[in-house]
Design a protein around this motif. Structure first.
Motif, PDB file in Angstrom:
ATOM      1  N   GLU A  32     -55.147 -30.348 -35.929  1.00 33.12           N
ATOM      2  CA  GLU A  32     -53.897 -29.674 -36.288  1.00 33.12           C
ATOM      3  C   GLU A  32     -52.713 -30.074 -35.407  1.00 33.12           C
ATOM      4  O   GLU A  32     -51.582 -30.113 -35.884  1.00 33.12           O
ATOM      5  CB  GLU A  32     -54.084 -28.157 -36.224  1.00 33.12           C
ATOM      6  N   LEU A  33     -52.955 -30.354 -34.127  1.00 35.75           N
ATOM      7  CA  LEU A  33     -51.852 -30.638 -33.203  1.00 35.75           C
ATOM      8  C   LEU A  33     -51.797 -32.086 -32.756  1.00 35.75           C
ATOM      9  O   LEU A  33     -50.830 -32.496 -32.133  1.00 35.75           O
ATOM     10  CB  LEU A  33     -51.963 -29.737 -31.965  1.00 35.75           C
ATOM     11  N   GLY A  34     -52.856 -32.820 -33.054  1.00 39.48           N
ATOM     12  CA  GLY A  34     -52.920 -34.213 -32.627  1.00 39.48           C
ATOM     13  C   GLY A  34     -53.903 -34.360 -31.475  1.00 39.48           C
ATOM     14  O   GLY A  34     -53.943 -33.514 -30.587  1.00 39.48           O
ATOM     15  N   PRO A  35     -54.687 -35.437 -31.506  1.00 36.68           N
ATOM     16  CA  PRO A  35     -55.680 -35.671 -30.453  1.00 36.68           C
ATOM     17  C   PRO A  35     -55.028 -35.696 -29.075  1.00 36.68           C
ATOM     18  O   PRO A  35     -53.983 -36.318 -28.880  1.00 36.68           O
ATOM     19  CB  PRO A  35     -56.270 -37.034 -30.801  1.00 36.68           C
ATOM     20  N   GLY A  36     -55.639 -34.982 -28.136  1.00 38.81           N
ATOM     21  CA  GLY A  36     -55.145 -34.975 -26.768  1.00 38.81           C
ATOM     22  C   GLY A  36     -54.026 -33.995 -26.493  1.00 38.81           C
ATOM     23  O   GLY A  36     -53.623 -33.840 -25.345  1.00 38.81           O
ATOM     24  N   SER A  37     -53.499 -33.341 -27.511  1.00 42.88           N
ATOM     25  CA  SER A  37     -52.436 -32.353 -27.283  1.00 42.88           C
ATOM     26  C   SER A  37     -52.944 -31.219 -26.405  1.00 42.88           C
ATOM     27  O   SER A  37     -52.233 -30.710 -25.551  1.00 42.88           O
ATOM     28  CB  SER A  37     -51.929 -31.781 -28.605  1.00 42.88           C
ATOM     29  N   VAL A  38     -54.179 -30.815 -26.659  1.00 40.87           N
ATOM     30  CA  VAL A  38     -54.862 -29.821 -25.837  1.00 40.87           C
ATOM     31  C   VAL A  38     -56.141 -30.479 -25.369  1.00 40.87           C
ATOM     32  O   VAL A  38     -56.972 -30.863 -26.172  1.00 40.87           O
ATOM     33  CB  VAL A  38     -55.189 -28.538 -26.646  1.00 40.87           C
ATOM     34  N   ARG A  39     -56.294 -30.635 -24.059  1.00 43.94           N
ATOM     35  CA  ARG A  39     -57.501 -31.284 -23.565  1.00 43.94           C
ATOM     36  C   ARG A  39     -58.557 -30.282 -23.119  1.00 43.94           C
ATOM     37  O   ARG A  39     -59.733 -30.626 -22.985  1.00 43.94           O
ATOM     38  CB  ARG A  39     -57.188 -32.269 -22.444  1.00 43.94           C
ATOM     39  N   GLU A  40     -58.141 -29.021 -22.928  1.00 42.75           N
ATOM     40  CA  GLU A  40     -59.084 -27.995 -22.495  1.00 42.75           C
ATOM     41  C   GLU A  40     -58.562 -26.629 -22.929  1.00 42.75           C
ATOM     42  O   GLU A  40     -57.354 -26.396 -22.951  1.00 42.75           O
ATOM     43  CB  GLU A  40     -59.220 -28.035 -20.974  1.00 42.75           C
ATOM     44  N   VAL A  41     -59.490 -25.725 -23.263  1.00 46.20           N
ATOM     45  CA  VAL A  41     -59.133 -24.345 -23.597  1.00 46.20           C
ATOM     46  C   VAL A  41     -59.845 -23.453 -22.593  1.00 46.20           C
ATOM     47  O   VAL A  41     -61.053 -23.578 -22.383  1.00 46.20           O
ATOM     48  CB  VAL A  41     -59.566 -23.957 -25.031  1.00 46.20           C
ATOM     49  N   ARG A  42     -59.068 -22.569 -21.954  1.00 48.72           N
ATOM     50  CA  ARG A  42     -59.643 -21.630 -20.984  1.00 48.72           C
ATOM     51  C   ARG A  42     -59.398 -20.208 -21.466  1.00 48.72           C
ATOM     52  O   ARG A  42     -58.273 -19.850 -21.809  1.00 48.72           O
ATOM     53  CB  ARG A  42     -59.019 -21.827 -19.614  1.00 48.72           C
ATOM     54  N   PHE A  43     -60.467 -19.416 -21.441  1.00 46.64           N
ATOM     55  CA  PHE A  43     -60.402 -18.035 -21.907  1.00 46.64           C
ATOM     56  C   PHE A  43     -60.477 -17.082 -20.725  1.00 46.64           C
ATOM     57  O   PHE A  43     -61.218 -17.327 -19.776  1.00 46.64           O
ATOM     58  CB  PHE A  43     -61.576 -17.737 -22.853  1.00 46.64           C
ATOM     59  N   HIS A  44     -59.701 -16.006 -20.805  1.00 46.29           N
ATOM     60  CA  HIS A  44     -59.854 -14.932 -19.820  1.00 46.29           C
ATOM     61  C   HIS A  44     -59.696 -13.608 -20.550  1.00 46.29           C
ATOM     62  O   HIS A  44     -58.948 -13.492 -21.520  1.00 46.29           O
ATOM     63  CB  HIS A  44     -58.868 -15.068 -18.652  1.00 46.29           C
ATOM     64  N   SER A  45     -60.451 -12.628 -20.096  1.00 40.09           N
ATOM     65  CA  SER A  45     -60.448 -11.352 -20.807  1.00 40.09           C
ATOM     66  C   SER A  45     -59.402 -10.412 -20.214  1.00 40.09           C
ATOM     67  O   SER A  45     -59.056 -10.463 -19.045  1.00 40.09           O
ATOM     68  CB  SER A  45     -61.834 -10.705 -20.775  1.00 40.09           C
ATOM     69  N   GLY A  46     -58.912  -9.570 -21.069  1.00 37.79           N
ATOM     70  CA  GLY A  46     -57.914  -8.557 -20.735  1.00 37.79           C
ATOM     71  C   GLY A  46     -57.476  -7.906 -22.012  1.00 37.79           C
ATOM     72  O   GLY A  46     -57.672  -8.434 -23.112  1.00 37.79           O
ATOM     73  N   SER A  47     -56.911  -6.727 -21.909  1.00 45.53           N
ATOM     74  CA  SER A  47     -56.552  -6.030 -23.134  1.00 45.53           C
ATOM     75  C   SER A  47     -55.363  -6.694 -23.806  1.00 45.53           C
ATOM     76  O   SER A  47     -54.443  -7.174 -23.159  1.00 45.53           O
ATOM     77  CB  SER A  47     -56.271  -4.554 -22.858  1.00 45.53           C
ATOM     78  N   LEU A  48     -55.428  -6.728 -25.129  1.00 49.05           N
ATOM     79  CA  LEU A  48     -54.342  -7.243 -25.940  1.00 49.05           C
ATOM     80  C   LEU A  48     -53.400  -6.092 -26.266  1.00 49.05           C
ATOM     81  O   LEU A  48     -53.807  -4.932 -26.249  1.00 49.05           O
ATOM     82  CB  LEU A  48     -54.897  -7.858 -27.225  1.00 49.05           C
ATOM     83  N   PRO A  49     -52.154  -6.383 -26.573  1.00 53.81           N
ATOM     84  CA  PRO A  49     -51.214  -5.307 -26.927  1.00 53.81           C
ATOM     85  C   PRO A  49     -51.727  -4.487 -28.106  1.00 53.81           C
ATOM     86  O   PRO A  49     -52.381  -5.005 -29.000  1.00 53.81           O
ATOM     87  CB  PRO A  49     -49.942  -6.059 -27.317  1.00 53.81           C
ATOM     88  N   GLU A  50     -51.429  -3.201 -28.100  1.00 57.60           N
ATOM     89  CA  GLU A  50     -51.828  -2.324 -29.220  1.00 57.60           C
ATOM     90  C   GLU A  50     -51.234  -2.847 -30.508  1.00 57.60           C
ATOM     91  O   GLU A  50     -50.145  -3.396 -30.527  1.00 57.60           O
ATOM     92  CB  GLU A  50     -51.340  -0.900 -28.984  1.00 57.60           C
ATOM     93  N   GLY A  51     -51.985  -2.646 -31.585  1.00 60.57           N
ATOM     94  CA  GLY A  51     -51.511  -3.080 -32.899  1.00 60.57           C
ATOM     95  C   GLY A  51     -51.662  -4.568 -33.114  1.00 60.57           C
ATOM     96  O   GLY A  51     -51.203  -5.095 -34.111  1.00 60.57           O
ATOM     97  N   ARG A  52     -52.325  -5.266 -32.209  1.00 65.92           N
ATOM     98  CA  ARG A  52     -52.513  -6.715 -32.343  1.00 65.92           C
ATOM     99  C   ARG A  52     -53.398  -6.976 -33.551  1.00 65.92           C
ATOM    100  O   ARG A  52     -54.517  -6.494 -33.611  1.00 65.92           O
ATOM    101  CB  ARG A  52     -53.149  -7.250 -31.057  1.00 65.92           C
ATOM    102  N   THR A  53     -52.886  -7.732 -34.497  1.00 58.78           N
ATOM    103  CA  THR A  53     -53.672  -8.034 -35.703  1.00 58.78           C
ATOM    104  C   THR A  53     -53.795  -9.517 -35.948  1.00 58.78           C
ATOM    105  O   THR A  53     -54.168  -9.949 -37.003  1.00 58.78           O
ATOM    106  CB  THR A  53     -53.052  -7.350 -36.940  1.00 58.78           C
ATOM    107  N   GLY A  54     -53.442 -10.326 -34.985  1.00 58.41           N
ATOM    108  CA  GLY A  54     -53.607 -11.760 -35.178  1.00 58.41           C
ATOM    109  C   GLY A  54     -52.378 -12.488 -35.504  1.00 58.41           C
ATOM    110  O   GLY A  54     -51.283 -12.175 -35.503  1.00 58.41           O
TER     111      GLY A  54
END
Length: 105
Positions: free
Chosen positions: A83-105
């Motif tokens: 979707e963004l082109g090869p190499g645009s994102v070389r790594e994805v890092r996740f961290h947990s924490g609460s999302l804003p209320e009403g977050r629907t994507g």
């Protein structure tokens, strides 16, 4: 005169393709299209926060979702490349924490 216009056009193509403008556009696209790229369900439980030096930082609502998306990292990486082109994102890092209320994507 035509040669000058041609040169300016070439410069603009390079800036949009390789420069800071292109990098900013890719970052914005990664953030806004995150739910589409990872799917509606995953997108409801996570939010892309920023793209720095090829690393996409993603906040997830719990450690369970962080683990789930970590397992899906290879598929997510392929979707980002597509979707963004090869190499645009070389790594994805996740961290947990609460999302804003009403977050629907």
């Amino acid at each position: 005169m035509d040669r000058e216009i041609e040169r300016i056009g070439e410069v603009l193509r390079r800036v949009v393709k390789d420069g800071a403008l292109a990098q900013g556009l890719r970052e914005q696209e990664a953030l806004t299209r995150w739910p589409e790229i990872v799917g509606a369900l995953n997108g409801r439980h996570s939010r892309a926060l920023g793209l720095r030096d090829g690393v996409l930082w993603v906040q997830v609502e719990s450690s369970v979702w962080a683990q789930e998306l970590t397992f899906l990292r290879p598929q997510i990486q392929r979707a980002l490349d597509r979707e963004l082109g090869p190499g645009s994102v070389r790594e994805v890092r996740f961290h947990s924490g609460s999302l804003p209320e009403g977050r629907t994507g």
